[in-house]
Scaffold this active site. Structure first.
Site, PDB file in Angstrom:
ATOM      1  N   ASP A 161      51.633  10.751  61.270  1.00  0.00           N
ATOM      2  CA  ASP A 161      52.917  11.348  61.662  1.00  0.00           C
ATOM      3  C   ASP A 161      52.767  12.027  63.024  1.00  0.00           C
ATOM      4  O   ASP A 161      51.657  12.406  63.421  1.00  0.00           O
ATOM      5  CB  ASP A 161      53.341  12.427  60.645  1.00  0.00           C
ATOM      6  CG  ASP A 161      53.901  11.830  59.350  1.00  0.00           C
ATOM      7  OD1 ASP A 161      54.137  10.617  59.285  1.00  0.00           O
ATOM      8  OD2 ASP A 161      54.085  12.616  58.392  1.00  0.00           O
ATOM      9  N   ARG A 214      56.439   3.816  64.121  1.00  0.00           N
ATOM     10  CA  ARG A 214      57.684   4.364  63.562  1.00  0.00           C
ATOM     11  C   ARG A 214      58.382   5.131  64.687  1.00  0.00           C
ATOM     12  O   ARG A 214      57.752   5.977  65.327  1.00  0.00           O
ATOM     13  CB  ARG A 214      57.380   5.324  62.420  1.00  0.00           C
ATOM     14  CG  ARG A 214      58.628   6.081  61.921  1.00  0.00           C
ATOM     15  CD  ARG A 214      58.279   7.326  61.113  1.00  0.00           C
ATOM     16  NE  ARG A 214      57.533   7.009  59.923  1.00  0.00           N
ATOM     17  CZ  ARG A 214      56.672   7.860  59.340  1.00  0.00           C
ATOM     18  NH1 ARG A 214      56.459   9.062  59.864  1.00  0.00           N
ATOM     19  NH2 ARG A 214      56.024   7.512  58.262  1.00  0.00           N
TER      20      ARG A 214
END
Ligand SMILES: Cc1cc2nc3c(=O)[nH]c(=O)nc-3n(C[C@H](O)[C@H](O)[C@H](O)COP(=O)(O)OP(=O)(O)OC[C@H]3O[C@@H](n4cnc5c(N)ncnc54)[C@H](O)[C@@H]3O)c2cc1C
Length: 341
Positions: A161, A214
């Protein structure tokens, strides 16, 4: 000092803060409120008050699958049954000692094992500050190496992330270092945030490298010299970058783009672009958060697009929950009304 306050005093302070916040929202608007909630998400005193107050967890659990990996596997089985895949996140961030980072790493290794044993369709997402990026690049690198070794063993993948801009460069360096280590190259992915000005250049570089990326809008409090101040500019940049990530050039290098948003208009524009340019539905995916726009998750999936749900679990839920409040101030009314009830 904080330790000496009675539970009632703490609850009173917390509710007063929330009520003052609500009044200020009415007076000064959403942008200001977002900044305040994001400040509270990192304030130790606020975390302590909220986590000592059981009803707060009940409200937060709308966005969190539970406190154990069994809860997360159960939630994953449910989304898998609907045809959606998942990425699981063991909640935790900003650890300051190698011992705490090792505890998180071991929990995540167990999670990888549970994913394998239960046969669910899931990857894992991890936060660099949970694995020691603030302690040193070698600590976080070693922890991620061990996680990727386990991901290899259990045949799944790990996404790193992206947290606030203090760690953007270190996180990208870490990702590239791990990716270039032969044995795990194909098991590690990264995240970019459309609100940062630099992301245009990062997309171009990762596109050339054929990365598994992402794209999200970004959930942290960032200064205006680094990030767009207006949401409309972030939204426009998200669409622009999505198109780049879906371009012929990106397909040739093997980039696999994942679009993490609940913004229906944006999702519709991306779908329209893929139709116009004959992009295969299997060559990209949409990602959404557990507890947010389930209707949209199912609708997009029913149209034949790949959808992955980000499923967080664990006891360190406070900062994650506060970022969800900041994204949609209407959630604050939901939170307050539930607390009062
Ligand atoms: C799978 C996934 C992974 C993510 N990973 C990261 C990451 O690594 N780093 C990072 O900085 N950020 C991450 N984010 C958060 C992201 O950056 C945004 O803050 C968040 O997704 C809100 O923006 P949005 O694109 O959904 O659209 P917005 O324009 O903010 O919202 C569009 C609509 O979505 C719905 N919605 C959005 N947020 C909420 C909410 N909290 N509660 C209820 N409804 C909501 C509402 O209907 C709203 O009208 C991730 C998001 C997703 C979906």
């Amino acid at each position: 000092m904080q330790q000496n306050k009675s539970p009632l005093t703490r609850i009173f302070i917390f509710l007063t803060t929330m009520a003052v916040t609500a009044v200020l929202l009415y007076r000064y608007g959403e942008q200001w409120l977002r900044s305040l909630i994001l400040y509270l998400s990192t304030a130790g005193w606020a975390r302590q008050i909220a986590t000592d107050f059981p009803p707060a967890w009940q409200v937060a659990s709308r966005f969190i699958a539970g406190q154990t990996s069994q809860d997360a596997i159960r939630a994953t089985q449910e989304v898998n049954q609907q045809g959606l895949s998942a990425t699981l996140n063991f909640l935790g961030e900003s650890v300051n000692t190698p011992e705490d980072a090792a505890v998180a790493r071991e929990e995540i290794i167990q999670l990888l094992q549970h994913i394998h044993q239960s046969g669910v369709n899931a990857t894992v997402s991890v936060k660099p500050t949970q694995l020691g990026i603030h302690i040193g690049p070698e600590v976080v690198h070693e922890n991620l190496q061990l996680l990727l070794t386990a991901a290899e063993k259990y045949d799944t993948r790990i996404r790193i992330d992206m947290e606030d801009s203090h760690v953007t460069d270190t996180t990208l360096n870490l990702y590239r270092r791990l990716r270039d280590e032969d044995q795990f190259g194909h098991r590690v992915g990264i995240v970019l945030q459309a609100y940062l000005y630099r992301t245009q250049d990062d997309v171009e570089a990762l596109l050339q490298e054929g990365a598994w990326v992402r794209l999200c809008k970004g959930a942290y409090k960032e200064p205006h010299d680094l990030a767009f101040a207006e949401k409309a500019d972030t939204d426009a940049n998200f669409l622009h970058l999505s198109k780049r990530m879906l371009s012929d050039e990106a397909r040739v290098t093997g980039m696999f783009p994942c679009f993490a948003t609940h913004d229906e208009a944006l999702i519709r524009e991306i779908i329209q672009y893929t139709r116009q340019h004959q992009v295969d539905k299997e060559s990209f995916e949409f990602q959404m958060l557990y507890g947010v726009r389930r209707d949209l998750q199912e609708e997009i999936n029913a149209e034949g697009y790949r959808v992955r749900v980000y499923i967080p679990f664990g006891t360190a839920w406070y900062p994650y929950f506060m970022r969800r409040l900041a994204e949609r101030p209407a959630n604050l009314w939901f939170f307050l009304s539930n607390l009062l009830r």
